[in-house]
Scaffold this motif. Structure first.
Motif, mmCIF file in Angstrom:
data_model
loop_
_atom_site.group_PDB
_atom_site.id
_atom_site.type_symbol
_atom_site.label_atom_id
_atom_site.label_comp_id
_atom_site.label_asym_id
_atom_site.label_seq_id
_atom_site.Cartn_x
_atom_site.Cartn_y
_atom_site.Cartn_z
ATOM 1 N N MET A 45 -58.860 43.280 -35.167
ATOM 2 C CA MET A 45 -60.214 43.194 -34.597
ATOM 3 C C MET A 45 -60.129 43.253 -33.070
ATOM 4 O O MET A 45 -59.351 42.516 -32.455
ATOM 5 C CB MET A 45 -60.886 41.881 -35.029
ATOM 6 C CG MET A 45 -61.213 41.874 -36.510
ATOM 7 S SD MET A 45 -61.866 40.291 -37.079
ATOM 8 C CE MET A 45 -60.389 39.304 -37.081
ATOM 9 N N GLY A 46 -60.954 44.145 -32.511
ATOM 10 C CA GLY A 46 -60.934 44.330 -31.066
ATOM 11 C C GLY A 46 -62.164 43.769 -30.378
ATOM 12 O O GLY A 46 -62.233 43.774 -29.137
ATOM 13 N N VAL A 47 -63.139 43.281 -31.171
ATOM 14 C CA VAL A 47 -64.391 42.826 -30.564
ATOM 15 C C VAL A 47 -64.465 41.304 -30.626
ATOM 16 O O VAL A 47 -64.618 40.717 -31.704
ATOM 17 C CB VAL A 47 -65.618 43.454 -31.277
ATOM 18 C CG1 VAL A 47 -66.895 43.137 -30.490
ATOM 19 C CG2 VAL A 47 -65.439 44.959 -31.431
ATOM 20 N N PHE A 48 -64.313 40.676 -29.457
ATOM 21 C CA PHE A 48 -64.324 39.206 -29.357
ATOM 22 C C PHE A 48 -64.478 38.816 -27.895
ATOM 23 O O PHE A 48 -64.302 39.645 -26.993
ATOM 24 C CB PHE A 48 -63.011 38.626 -29.929
ATOM 25 C CG PHE A 48 -61.765 39.280 -29.373
ATOM 26 C CD1 PHE A 48 -61.234 38.920 -28.145
ATOM 27 C CD2 PHE A 48 -61.138 40.294 -30.097
ATOM 28 C CE1 PHE A 48 -60.091 39.542 -27.639
ATOM 29 C CE2 PHE A 48 -59.995 40.923 -29.595
ATOM 30 C CZ PHE A 48 -59.482 40.535 -28.356
ATOM 31 N N ASP A 49 -64.808 37.544 -27.685
ATOM 32 C CA ASP A 49 -64.951 37.013 -26.320
ATOM 33 C C ASP A 49 -63.562 36.550 -25.857
ATOM 34 O O ASP A 49 -63.079 35.485 -26.233
ATOM 35 C CB ASP A 49 -65.953 35.848 -26.343
ATOM 36 C CG ASP A 49 -66.092 35.158 -24.993
ATOM 37 O OD1 ASP A 49 -65.206 35.308 -24.128
ATOM 38 O OD2 ASP A 49 -67.085 34.432 -24.821
ATOM 39 N N GLU A 50 -62.973 37.414 -25.049
ATOM 40 C CA GLU A 50 -61.583 37.207 -24.616
ATOM 41 C C GLU A 50 -61.413 35.895 -23.849
ATOM 42 O O GLU A 50 -60.486 35.112 -24.133
ATOM 43 C CB GLU A 50 -61.238 38.404 -23.722
ATOM 44 C CG GLU A 50 -59.809 38.544 -23.408
ATOM 45 C CD GLU A 50 -59.529 39.833 -22.645
ATOM 46 O OE1 GLU A 50 -60.150 40.887 -22.911
ATOM 47 O OE2 GLU A 50 -58.663 39.773 -21.765
ATOM 48 N N ASP A 51 -62.308 35.652 -22.911
ATOM 49 C CA ASP A 51 -62.178 34.433 -22.090
ATOM 50 C C ASP A 51 -62.388 33.183 -22.943
ATOM 51 O O ASP A 51 -61.690 32.180 -22.779
ATOM 52 C CB ASP A 51 -63.195 34.454 -20.939
ATOM 53 C CG ASP A 51 -62.908 35.579 -19.968
ATOM 54 O OD1 ASP A 51 -61.742 36.055 -19.958
ATOM 55 O OD2 ASP A 51 -63.829 36.006 -19.253
ATOM 56 N N GLY A 52 -63.362 33.251 -23.857
ATOM 57 C CA GLY A 52 -63.664 32.099 -24.703
ATOM 58 C C GLY A 52 -62.465 31.704 -25.562
ATOM 59 O O GLY A 52 -62.074 30.531 -25.623
ATOM 60 N N ILE A 53 -61.858 32.684 -26.224
ATOM 61 C CA ILE A 53 -60.720 32.395 -27.115
ATOM 62 C C ILE A 53 -59.506 31.961 -26.301
ATOM 63 O O ILE A 53 -58.790 31.028 -26.681
ATOM 64 C CB ILE A 53 -60.404 33.601 -28.030
ATOM 65 C CG1 ILE A 53 -61.600 33.894 -28.948
ATOM 66 C CG2 ILE A 53 -59.144 33.345 -28.861
ATOM 67 C CD1 ILE A 53 -61.465 35.134 -29.815
ATOM 68 N N SER A 54 -59.280 32.603 -25.154
ATOM 69 C CA SER A 54 -58.135 32.226 -24.301
ATOM 70 C C SER A 54 -58.262 30.772 -23.865
ATOM 71 O O SER A 54 -57.275 30.026 -23.872
ATOM 72 C CB SER A 54 -58.068 33.120 -23.062
ATOM 73 O OG SER A 54 -57.890 34.451 -23.454
ATOM 74 N N GLY A 55 -59.488 30.359 -23.512
ATOM 75 C CA GLY A 55 -59.720 28.972 -23.076
ATOM 76 C C GLY A 55 -59.520 27.994 -24.235
ATOM 77 O O GLY A 55 -58.831 26.985 -24.110
ATOM 78 N N LEU A 56 -60.099 28.321 -25.376
ATOM 79 C CA LEU A 56 -60.017 27.437 -26.545
ATOM 80 C C LEU A 56 -58.561 27.194 -26.966
ATOM 81 O O LEU A 56 -58.173 26.077 -27.299
ATOM 82 C CB LEU A 56 -60.798 28.064 -27.711
ATOM 83 C CG LEU A 56 -60.766 27.321 -29.043
ATOM 84 C CD1 LEU A 56 -61.560 26.011 -28.941
ATOM 85 C CD2 LEU A 56 -61.336 28.186 -30.170
ATOM 86 N N LEU A 57 -57.753 28.250 -26.936
ATOM 87 C CA LEU A 57 -56.363 28.142 -27.426
ATOM 88 C C LEU A 57 -55.362 27.841 -26.304
ATOM 89 O O LEU A 57 -54.158 27.794 -26.547
ATOM 90 C CB LEU A 57 -55.952 29.433 -28.143
ATOM 91 C CG LEU A 57 -56.765 29.799 -29.390
ATOM 92 C CD1 LEU A 57 -56.263 31.097 -29.997
ATOM 93 C CD2 LEU A 57 -56.707 28.682 -30.431
ATOM 94 N N HIS A 58 -55.876 27.671 -25.085
ATOM 95 C CA HIS A 58 -55.002 27.412 -23.925
ATOM 96 C C HIS A 58 -53.891 28.468 -23.823
ATOM 97 O O HIS A 58 -52.705 28.133 -23.718
ATOM 98 C CB HIS A 58 -54.391 26.003 -23.994
ATOM 99 C CG HIS A 58 -55.418 24.921 -24.179
ATOM 100 N ND1 HIS A 58 -56.322 24.583 -23.183
ATOM 101 C CD2 HIS A 58 -55.705 24.130 -25.237
ATOM 102 C CE1 HIS A 58 -57.122 23.637 -23.629
ATOM 103 N NE2 HIS A 58 -56.774 23.352 -24.879
ATOM 104 N N ILE A 59 -54.303 29.727 -23.894
ATOM 105 C CA ILE A 59 -53.330 30.815 -23.730
ATOM 106 C C ILE A 59 -52.714 30.683 -22.332
ATOM 107 O O ILE A 59 -53.437 30.546 -21.345
ATOM 108 C CB ILE A 59 -54.041 32.197 -23.906
ATOM 109 C CG1 ILE A 59 -54.634 32.348 -25.317
ATOM 110 C CG2 ILE A 59 -53.102 33.348 -23.563
ATOM 111 C CD1 ILE A 59 -53.663 32.230 -26.472
#
Ligand code: FMN
Length: 178
Positions: A130-144
């Motif tokens: 899947m290529g459609v997602f909120d990149e910043d949101g997921i990065s923040g949530l998972l502490h990338i």
């Protein structure tokens, strides 16, 4: 299963059985995917396997469009594919090696994702990139970690659907000889 059978019968799977996936299986799929080609063997691709239902629900609810949220809600696991920035496509002095600049990073992530999906297929697991997602949101949530960037999401699980292959272009359309 031989390679061309694996390639041709792999489908994007959007419905999964609820069964949990053994970690040893995911370990072995990532081990196979580590043999993907990469720019100067930089191996920039990383995988975070998310199976905590509350985290999956938050990703579905807040950070993906409805059509991808529906997939994530009933997948037992989501692989968050990230990459280490600034290595692939670059010279040691930080300049770009080619006109494509940093686009080689996503090229390498793509090669790794396809290898991952084929390795999963061989083990009886279905996937969808899947290529459609909120990149910043997921990065923040998972502490990338700083210095890594989200490339793609891959839902994975035991298939509960057997979709037809979407139509493919003919060889004549795809290939030319000069
Ligand atoms: C880079 C990329 C992004 C994609 N993004 C999505 C997506 O956001 N949601 C989805 O349901 N499928 C997504 N797909 C899956 C494609 O729709 C699918 O690969 C295509 O329709 C061909 O079907 P097949 O994989 O079964 O051969 C994506 C595939 C790729 C390679």
């Amino acid at each position: 299963m031989n390679a061309s059978e694996c390639i041709k019968t792999r489908r994007s799977i959007r419905r999964y059985k609820p069964d949990r996936i053994e970690h040893s299986l995911i370990d072995s799929i990532v081990s196979t995917a580590s043999y993907s080609p990469s720019w100067k063997n930089t191996q920039i691709t990383r995988y975070t396997a998310v199976e905590d239902r509350s985290v999956l629900e938050e990703i579905a609810e807040k950070f993906t469009p409805d059509y991808n949220a529906a997939i994530i809600r009933q997948a037992p696991m989501l692989i968050v594919v990230t990459f280490i920035r600034g290595r692939c496509g670059y010279e040691r002095d930080g300049s770009f090696t080619t006109k494509k600049g940093d686009r080689w990073q996503m090229f390498d992530v793509g090669a790794a994702c396809q290898t991952f999906c084929l390795a999963a297929k061989e083990k009886g697991l279905g996937t969808v990139i899947m290529g459609v997602f909120d990149e910043d949101g997921i990065s923040g949530l998972l502490h990338i970690p700083e210095g890594q960037e989200l490339g793609a999401l891959i839902a994975i699980g035991y298939p509960d659907a057997d979709p037809e292959a979407p139509k493919r272009k003919s060889v004549e359309e795809l290939l030319s000889y000069r």
